[in-house]
Design an enzyme around this catalytic site. Sequence first.
Site, PDB file in Angstrom:
ATOM      1  N   TYR A 161       0.817  -1.224   0.000  1.00 31.95           N
ATOM      2  CA  TYR A 161       0.000   0.000   0.000  1.00 31.95           C
ATOM      3  C   TYR A 161       0.850   1.273   0.000  1.00 31.95           C
ATOM      4  O   TYR A 161       0.363   2.334   0.374  1.00 31.95           O
ATOM      5  CB  TYR A 161      -0.968  -0.015   1.182  1.00 31.95           C
TER       6      TYR A 161
ATOM      7  N   PHE B 268      -5.145   7.274   6.679  1.00 33.29           N
ATOM      8  CA  PHE B 268      -5.555   5.925   7.072  1.00 33.29           C
ATOM      9  C   PHE B 268      -4.452   4.873   6.913  1.00 33.29           C
ATOM     10  O   PHE B 268      -4.658   3.706   7.228  1.00 33.29           O
ATOM     11  CB  PHE B 268      -6.813   5.493   6.299  1.00 33.29           C
TER      12      PHE B 268
ATOM     13  N   ARG C  62     -13.776  -4.167 -10.728  1.00 36.46           N
ATOM     14  CA  ARG C  62     -14.141  -3.025  -9.877  1.00 36.46           C
ATOM     15  C   ARG C  62     -15.659  -2.913  -9.768  1.00 36.46           C
ATOM     16  O   ARG C  62     -16.181  -2.535  -8.715  1.00 36.46           O
ATOM     17  CB  ARG C  62     -13.547  -1.714 -10.420  1.00 36.46           C
TER      18      ARG C  62
ATOM     19  N   THR D 238     -15.449   1.639  -2.479  1.00 38.53           N
ATOM     20  CA  THR D 238     -14.545   1.421  -1.339  1.00 38.53           C
ATOM     21  C   THR D 238     -15.313   1.372  -0.020  1.00 38.53           C
ATOM     22  O   THR D 238     -15.056   0.513   0.825  1.00 38.53           O
ATOM     23  CB  THR D 238     -13.492   2.559  -1.285  1.00 38.53           C
TER      24      THR D 238
ATOM     25  N   ARG E 189     -18.577  -5.948  -1.803  1.00 42.30           N
ATOM     26  CA  ARG E 189     -18.439  -5.109  -0.607  1.00 42.30           C
ATOM     27  C   ARG E 189     -19.796  -4.833   0.033  1.00 42.30           C
ATOM     28  O   ARG E 189     -19.910  -4.759   1.263  1.00 42.30           O
ATOM     29  CB  ARG E 189     -17.687  -3.823  -0.948  1.00 42.30           C
TER      30      ARG E 189
ATOM     31  N   GLU F 161       0.961  -5.677  -8.875  1.00 44.60           N
ATOM     32  CA  GLU F 161       0.418  -6.377  -7.705  1.00 44.60           C
ATOM     33  C   GLU F 161       0.488  -7.899  -7.879  1.00 44.60           C
ATOM     34  O   GLU F 161       0.802  -8.624  -6.929  1.00 44.60           O
ATOM     35  CB  GLU F 161      -1.019  -5.916  -7.461  1.00 44.60           C
TER      36      GLU F 161
HETATM   37  N1  UDP Z   1      -9.176   2.805   3.208  1.00 48.67           N
HETATM   38  C1  UDP Z   1      -9.447   3.221   4.505  1.00 48.67           C
HETATM   39  N2  UDP Z   1     -10.007   4.456   4.692  1.00 48.67           N
HETATM   40  C2  UDP Z   1     -10.316   5.295   3.655  1.00 48.67           C
HETATM   41  C3  UDP Z   1     -10.026   4.870   2.338  1.00 48.67           C
HETATM   42  C4  UDP Z   1      -9.458   3.623   2.152  1.00 48.67           C
HETATM   43  O1  UDP Z   1      -9.189   2.493   5.455  1.00 48.67           O
HETATM   44  O2  UDP Z   1     -10.839   6.408   3.891  1.00 48.67           O
HETATM   45  C5  UDP Z   1      -8.570   1.469   2.992  1.00 48.67           C
HETATM   46  C6  UDP Z   1      -9.558   0.448   2.415  1.00 48.67           C
HETATM   47  O3  UDP Z   1      -9.250  -0.839   2.967  1.00 48.67           O
HETATM   48  C7  UDP Z   1      -9.257   0.514   0.944  1.00 48.67           C
HETATM   49  C8  UDP Z   1      -7.736   0.700   0.949  1.00 48.67           C
HETATM   50  O4  UDP Z   1      -7.507   1.582   2.045  1.00 48.67           O
HETATM   51  O5  UDP Z   1      -9.682  -0.642   0.260  1.00 48.67           O
HETATM   52  C9  UDP Z   1      -7.139   1.296  -0.310  1.00 48.67           C
HETATM   53  O6  UDP Z   1      -7.820   2.514  -0.603  1.00 48.67           O
HETATM   54  P1  UDP Z   1      -8.274   2.848  -2.082  1.00 48.67           P
HETATM   55  O7  UDP Z   1      -8.668   4.285  -2.119  1.00 48.67           O
HETATM   56  O8  UDP Z   1      -7.237   2.379  -3.050  1.00 48.67           O
HETATM   57  O9  UDP Z   1      -9.633   1.984  -2.243  1.00 48.67           O
HETATM   58  P2  UDP Z   1      -9.948   0.696  -3.158  1.00 48.67           P
HETATM   59  O10 UDP Z   1      -9.138   0.844  -4.429  1.00 48.67           O
HETATM   60  O11 UDP Z   1      -9.543  -0.524  -2.354  1.00 48.67           O
HETATM   61  O12 UDP Z   1     -11.433   0.754  -3.402  1.00 48.67           O
HETATM   62 MG    MG Z   2      -7.139   1.135  -4.694  1.00 49.25          MG
END
Ligand code: UDP
Ligand code: MG
Length: 138
Positions: free
Chosen positions: A50, A58, A86, A92, A103, A127
């Site tokens: 990450y 976060f 996606r 998210t 989700r 990845e």
């Molecule tokens: N995350 C979090 N708080 C936030 C946004 C993201 O804890 O406000 C975590 C969550 O587990 C997420 C990961 O960080 O899946 C990666 O964030 P991203 O914005 O890349 O979201 P994703 O691509 O997984 O939808």
């Molecule tokens: Mg992401």
Amino acid sequence: MSNITFTMLKPDAVGNGHTGAILDHIIKSGFGIVAMKYLQLTPERAGQFYEVHKARPFYNDLVKYMSSGPIVAVILTKDNAVEDFRKVIGATDPAKAEPGTIRNLFAKSIEANAVHGSDSDENAAIEAGFFFNRFERF
Ligand code: UDP
Ligand code: MG
């Protein structure tokens, strides 16, 4: 148009016994499995995965959470894999995820949101390479 994407079933999903149901949902959505592994990330390795989010508020909690229990790492294949996956996982924040998305069905919170999905072809390749060598892909 990509034909691979990368996903992880995150510690909340695995810990709550949703591994089988989520894999079934993914396969029924038209994805094939190229590679799969069951493992626990160290905090260091979760931090590397990450790295792009390092400056985000976060980040530290996310690294702690992602190394808190075992995960399932999977490379998936399908036409237009990144974009289609996606859609299958949803937003998210599970509160904003469309009904019927992974989700929406399985996630607990914006952090513990059941699954990862790559956001571009380039990141899918990076990845996938983070977890699997070429002899582990079928
Ligand atoms: N995350 C979090 N708080 C936030 C946004 C993201 O804890 O406000 C975590 C969550 O587990 C997420 C990961 O960080 O899946 C990666 O964030 P991203 O914005 O890349 O979201 P994703 O691509 O997984 O939808
Ligand atoms: Mg992401």
